[in-house]
Design an enzyme around this catalytic site. Sequence first.
Site, PDB file in Angstrom:
ATOM      1  N   ALA A 129     -13.286  -1.101  -7.904  1.00 37.60           N
ATOM      2  CA  ALA A 129     -12.322  -1.476  -6.868  1.00 37.60           C
ATOM      3  C   ALA A 129     -11.218  -0.435  -6.856  1.00 37.60           C
ATOM      4  O   ALA A 129     -10.821   0.088  -7.901  1.00 37.60           O
ATOM      5  CB  ALA A 129     -11.741  -2.868  -7.138  1.00 37.60           C
ATOM      6  N   ALA A 134      -3.607   0.654  -7.668  1.00 37.08           N
ATOM      7  CA  ALA A 134      -4.419   0.945  -8.852  1.00 37.08           C
ATOM      8  C   ALA A 134      -5.900   0.855  -8.512  1.00 37.08           C
ATOM      9  O   ALA A 134      -6.280   0.428  -7.418  1.00 37.08           O
ATOM     10  CB  ALA A 134      -4.082  -0.046  -9.968  1.00 37.08           C
ATOM     11  N   GLN A 135      -6.728   1.281  -9.455  1.00 36.16           N
ATOM     12  CA  GLN A 135      -8.161   1.080  -9.337  1.00 36.16           C
ATOM     13  C   GLN A 135      -8.700   0.567 -10.663  1.00 36.16           C
ATOM     14  O   GLN A 135      -8.049   0.691 -11.711  1.00 36.16           O
ATOM     15  CB  GLN A 135      -8.887   2.340  -8.897  1.00 36.16           C
ATOM     16  CG  GLN A 135      -8.905   3.489  -9.876  1.00 36.16           C
ATOM     17  CD  GLN A 135      -9.552   4.735  -9.238  1.00 36.16           C
ATOM     18  OE1 GLN A 135      -9.438   4.972  -8.037  1.00 36.16           O
ATOM     19  NE2 GLN A 135     -10.221   5.535 -10.048  1.00 36.16           N
ATOM     20  N   LYS A 150      -7.746  -1.482 -15.583  1.00 38.95           N
ATOM     21  CA  LYS A 150      -6.990  -1.215 -14.365  1.00 38.95           C
ATOM     22  C   LYS A 150      -6.013  -0.070 -14.632  1.00 38.95           C
ATOM     23  O   LYS A 150      -5.260  -0.102 -15.606  1.00 38.95           O
ATOM     24  CB  LYS A 150      -6.229  -2.481 -13.947  1.00 38.95           C
ATOM     25  CG  LYS A 150      -5.548  -2.414 -12.596  1.00 38.95           C
ATOM     26  CD  LYS A 150      -4.970  -3.787 -12.242  1.00 38.95           C
ATOM     27  CE  LYS A 150      -4.393  -3.818 -10.843  1.00 38.95           C
ATOM     28  NZ  LYS A 150      -3.903  -5.193 -10.492  1.00 38.95           N
ATOM     29  N   ASP A 285      -1.933 -14.695  -5.015  1.00 40.21           N
ATOM     30  CA  ASP A 285      -2.812 -13.764  -4.292  1.00 40.21           C
ATOM     31  C   ASP A 285      -4.250 -14.253  -4.426  1.00 40.21           C
ATOM     32  O   ASP A 285      -5.147 -13.506  -4.803  1.00 40.21           O
ATOM     33  CB  ASP A 285      -2.645 -12.353  -4.862  1.00 40.21           C
ATOM     34  CG  ASP A 285      -3.251 -11.283  -3.968  1.00 40.21           C
ATOM     35  OD1 ASP A 285      -3.485 -11.570  -2.772  1.00 40.21           O
ATOM     36  OD2 ASP A 285      -3.501 -10.165  -4.454  1.00 40.21           O
TER      37      ASP A 285
END
Length: 520
Positions: A129, A134-135, A150, A285
């Site tokens: 992702a 961030a990824q 992350k 979220d």
Amino acid sequence: MITGIHNCFRLIGIARTLARHDALWPARRIKALRFPVGVIRLLWGRRRPGREGERLASALTALGPSFIKLGQALSVRADLVGDQVAQDLSQLQDSLPPFPTEKARASIEAELEAPISELFASFEEKPVAAASIAQVHFAVTPDGHDVAVKVLRPNVEDRFEHDIALFRWLAEQGERFVPGLRRLRPVAVVETFKEWVETEMDLRLEGAAASELAGLSRDDEGFRVVAVDWQRTAQRVLTTERVRGLRIDDITGLTAAGFDVNDLLERSARIFFLQVFRDGFFHADMHPGNMFVDGEGNLCPVDFGIMGRVDKRTRIFLADLLVGFLQRDYKTVAQVHFDFGIVPPHKSKEAFTQAIRAVGEPVLDKPLNEISVGRLLAQLFKVTEDFDMETQPDLLLLQKTMLVAEGVGRKLNPSVNMWTMAQPLIEDWMLANRGPEARIRDAVGETIDALQRLPGTLRRAEDVLAMLSDIDPAVVARFSEQARKGGSGPNRVWQSGVRNGWGPAMIAVLAVLFLLAFAS
């Protein structure tokens, strides 16, 4: 001055991007901007298909990470942008092309002060992702644990700081030159946005949020929060347990795996209720990509960058509000707004009750499975202008989370309303926190707190009295005589006392009076 000029040049570039996506409509609504907006549309404007919110979402995506996050923040402000635009912005995908894996590796090694080969037995090159901040990469620790790592984007902090300064400047100018915007508190919107982003950019805080939620929900059956690997976590790196499971909205997969989607829905409603009302700390979220069902059927949330908090007083307000609406008791709904000071006391309670009824009836008159409490709250917030209600950012975040939860619930079972499942829980909570036993418990608690403070208060009073005993009696007598004469009032007594050197005596006397009043 220089900041203003710099921001104006930046605004020209932003306006050009908005024009190319046919998304200048927010600026056109401000009279003072109509002429410059018209010029920009002539120079760079293009006609694009789609709704206003869809075109704005496209433009914000083109403008980059900070603007994507801003769009997500605005999606909870239907009072600012309208229902349809807020809904369109809520679909704004926080996804960007990944940054090079070698940069992710370098950042991890710098933060954790060790080579990747020591930190992980294996580290997947391709991220699973990639978002605006961030990824995430999957990896395996030397002791064989599957983890998700992350990593913040390079230099993301500087870029967000730069853009947030621009947003704040714009909000300040809007409040200064467009008085009608002040009620909507655009500066407060930016500050809330800033808090979200700052929390997301310190991954230790996200880890702490996950740890806190895990502690609060440790006894909640069928709900599990991923463990944080603190040895491999720092400000720019977060390592957590990897979740293996199905997305909550993968109905086909869940059914094939033998899970009861109605049970998942009921459990989701219960967990959300417990987070909001019992704990006052909720995952804010909760879109389908952040909730999984593991092999044992547990609900497993991920991504704890945006969390909401609700204090006890607000929880009581919300409980009264929700139960009042669900029972169509509009007088109670109106009364709690006045009791909690959300509506000023000089406003008409009868008129506000009528406005509440006008909001509630169209929503509550629908079939039970179509009733949206999130939409109901959004409509409620729209009456703020007529009744001088200030926008409540925390409630807006909760309302947005409710809408997302409702969307997930309808995917699981379109014929069921998750709030009717939660209503008995809310009523039980109200009885436990607002009933006679709760009132007695609160009164006893306040008495115990006062008694616990009393010894310290008495000790401070004794110290002041000891200080008073050292003061010359003649000085005290002179102060008393001056006070008796009065002169031009208390200010003259004070000034005279300071000139004559007995100001400390006055301070001591006032301190004793204050302490005794506090102790009583």
